[in-house]
Design an enzyme around this catalytic site. Structure first.
Site, short mmCIF file in Angstrom:
data_model
loop_
_atom_site.label_atom_id
_atom_site.label_comp_id
_atom_site.label_asym_id
_atom_site.label_seq_id
_atom_site.Cartn_x
_atom_site.Cartn_y
_atom_site.Cartn_z
N TYR A 38 3.97 2.67 5.74
CA TYR A 38 3.81 1.25 6.03
C TYR A 38 4.12 0.45 4.76
CZ TYR A 38 2.72 -2.43 9.23
OH TYR A 38 2.85 -3.50 10.07
N HIS A 43 5.10 -0.32 -2.79
CA HIS A 43 5.76 0.99 -2.63
C HIS A 43 7.19 0.93 -3.15
CE1 HIS A 43 2.79 1.17 0.84
NE2 HIS A 43 2.48 2.26 0.18
N GLY A 153 0.85 3.86 -8.43
CA GLY A 153 0.52 2.46 -8.69
C GLY A 153 -0.84 2.30 -9.34
N SER A 191 -1.05 -4.40 0.00
CA SER A 191 -1.68 -3.21 0.54
C SER A 191 -1.28 -3.07 2.01
CB SER A 191 -3.20 -3.33 0.44
OG SER A 191 -3.83 -2.36 1.26
P1 AMP Z 1 -0.41 4.31 -0.36
O1 AMP Z 1 0.72 4.39 0.63
O2 AMP Z 1 -1.30 3.14 -0.13
O3 AMP Z 1 -1.15 5.62 -0.49
O4 AMP Z 1 0.25 4.04 -1.78
C1 AMP Z 1 1.26 4.87 -2.28
C2 AMP Z 1 1.50 4.53 -3.72
O5 AMP Z 1 1.87 3.16 -3.85
C3 AMP Z 1 0.25 4.73 -4.60
O6 AMP Z 1 0.65 5.25 -5.86
C4 AMP Z 1 -0.26 3.32 -4.73
O7 AMP Z 1 -1.03 3.11 -5.91
C5 AMP Z 1 1.02 2.54 -4.78
N1 AMP Z 1 0.76 1.14 -4.41
C6 AMP Z 1 0.16 0.69 -3.28
N2 AMP Z 1 0.06 -0.67 -3.31
C7 AMP Z 1 0.58 -1.06 -4.49
C8 AMP Z 1 0.76 -2.33 -5.13
N3 AMP Z 1 0.37 -3.47 -4.57
N4 AMP Z 1 1.35 -2.35 -6.36
C9 AMP Z 1 1.73 -1.20 -6.96
N5 AMP Z 1 1.60 0.02 -6.41
C10 AMP Z 1 1.03 0.09 -5.20
#
Ligand code: AMP
Length: 290
Positions: A38, A43, A153, A191
């Site tokens: 998503y 990302h 991130g 997010s």
């Molecule tokens: P997730 O899909 O939420 O598990 O996130 C995957 C990766 O993207 C993880 O390393 C998160 O820390 C990074 N990430 C998610 N949201 C952000 C954001 N707003 N800024 C930077 N990195 C992000």
């Protein structure tokens, strides 16, 4: 003429291993971005960075059941594979690993890893088992993908620290690359869970960024009392009728242990519910030197 598919979709571990072998034969480094899909600009910023660093970029898209508690949002976590595929392809990702849960966790699966101290505070307190699920899936993915570099991130700061510690403790050779938080124009940290917010909650949620930024300014101006600062930030967030605070903490940026005095690199971290969405955010607090 049909569109040439530039990005490979890999569904099995065997397919990933084969892809990795081909990259290695071509002498290319492997840069890895683990995600739950998503996609948003956060990302994409990781993927762009991985691409800019050279080598082949592989993204995993896996909503990891192991890191969700029984009362959490695993079932309704937002998913849109076609959109994700197009977005990843548009930033030049070379391959996407999209396993079924059964590929990652066959029925006899029984091993988990735990990064002891770093998993306890902050989100570890309200999400028991969450970071074991994260550390376990990331370690598995590292063994499957064998990346030279992996991108995480700072949005999930505790997760980043846990992965850094895991790499250190278990002598992994992957280099962890921390990436800055990407925000909406009004400051809300991007997010996948922001889609849960109603328009009123979405507007109210900007209080997180504003209060963290305010705290950062206070520290830059010499404020060192972590207890007082924490209470003030908590009061700012609590003033919003939409916010239900889980925690506001000021911690050592490395150990994540609570600080009384901000006399070293620190982090202010918050988690709060706005309606159905549990939002997290954090910011560096760096006391002026001298
Ligand atoms: P997730 O899909 O939420 O598990 O996130 C995957 C990766 O993207 C993880 O390393 C998160 O820390 C990074 N990430 C998610 N949201 C952000 C954001 N707003 N800024 C930077 N990195 C992000």
């Amino acid at each position: 003429m049909g569109k040439i598919l530039l990005m490979q979709i890999l569904k099995t571990i065997a397919e990933v291993r084969q892809w990795v072998q081909e990259c290695r034969r071509a002498g290319e480094a492997i840069h890895f971005v683990p995600t739950m899909g998503y996609f948003h600009e956060g990302h994409l910023s990781l993927m762009r960075r991985a691409k800019a660093d050279g080598g082949r970029v592989i993204v995993s898209l896996f909503v990891n059941p192991l890191q969700f508690g029984p009362q959490e949002d695993f079932e309704r976590y937002p998913r849109d594979f076609e959109r994700d595929r197009a977005m990843a392809e548009s930033v030049g990702v070379d391959a996407m690993f999209v396993p079924e849960a059964s590929e990652m966790y066959p029925p006899d699966f029984q091993t988990q890893v735990r990064v002891q101290r770093l998993s306890q505070p902050l989100c570890g307190r309200s999400r028991p088992g969450h970071f074991e699920g994260v550390a376990t899936v990331v370690l598995k993915l590292f063994h499957i993908v064998t990346p030279d570099r992996a991108y995480f991130g700072e949005k999930d700061y505790q997760q980043l620290r846990i992965i850094q510690q895991l790499v250190r403790d278990l002598n992994l050779t992957v280099e962890i690359v921390p990436c800055p938080i990407v925000r909406e124009p009004d400051g809300l940290a991007m997010s996948s869970r922001n889609v849960y917010l109603t328009p009123e909650e979405r507007a109210a949620a900007t209080v997180l960024y504003r209060s963290l930024q305010w705290a950062q300014e206070q520290v830059a101006q010499g404020m060192r009392d972590a207890h007082v600062l924490r209470e003030q930030v908590q009061a700012q967030i609590a003033a919003s009728p939409y916010a239900r605070i889980d925690y506001v903490e000021i911690v050592d940026a490395e150990t994540l242990e609570p600080l009384e005095v901000i006399d070293r690199p620190a982090r202010i971290a918050v988690a709060a519910y706005f309606g159905k969405a549990r939002l997290i955010d954090n910011m560096a607090l760096n006391p002026p030197s001298g």
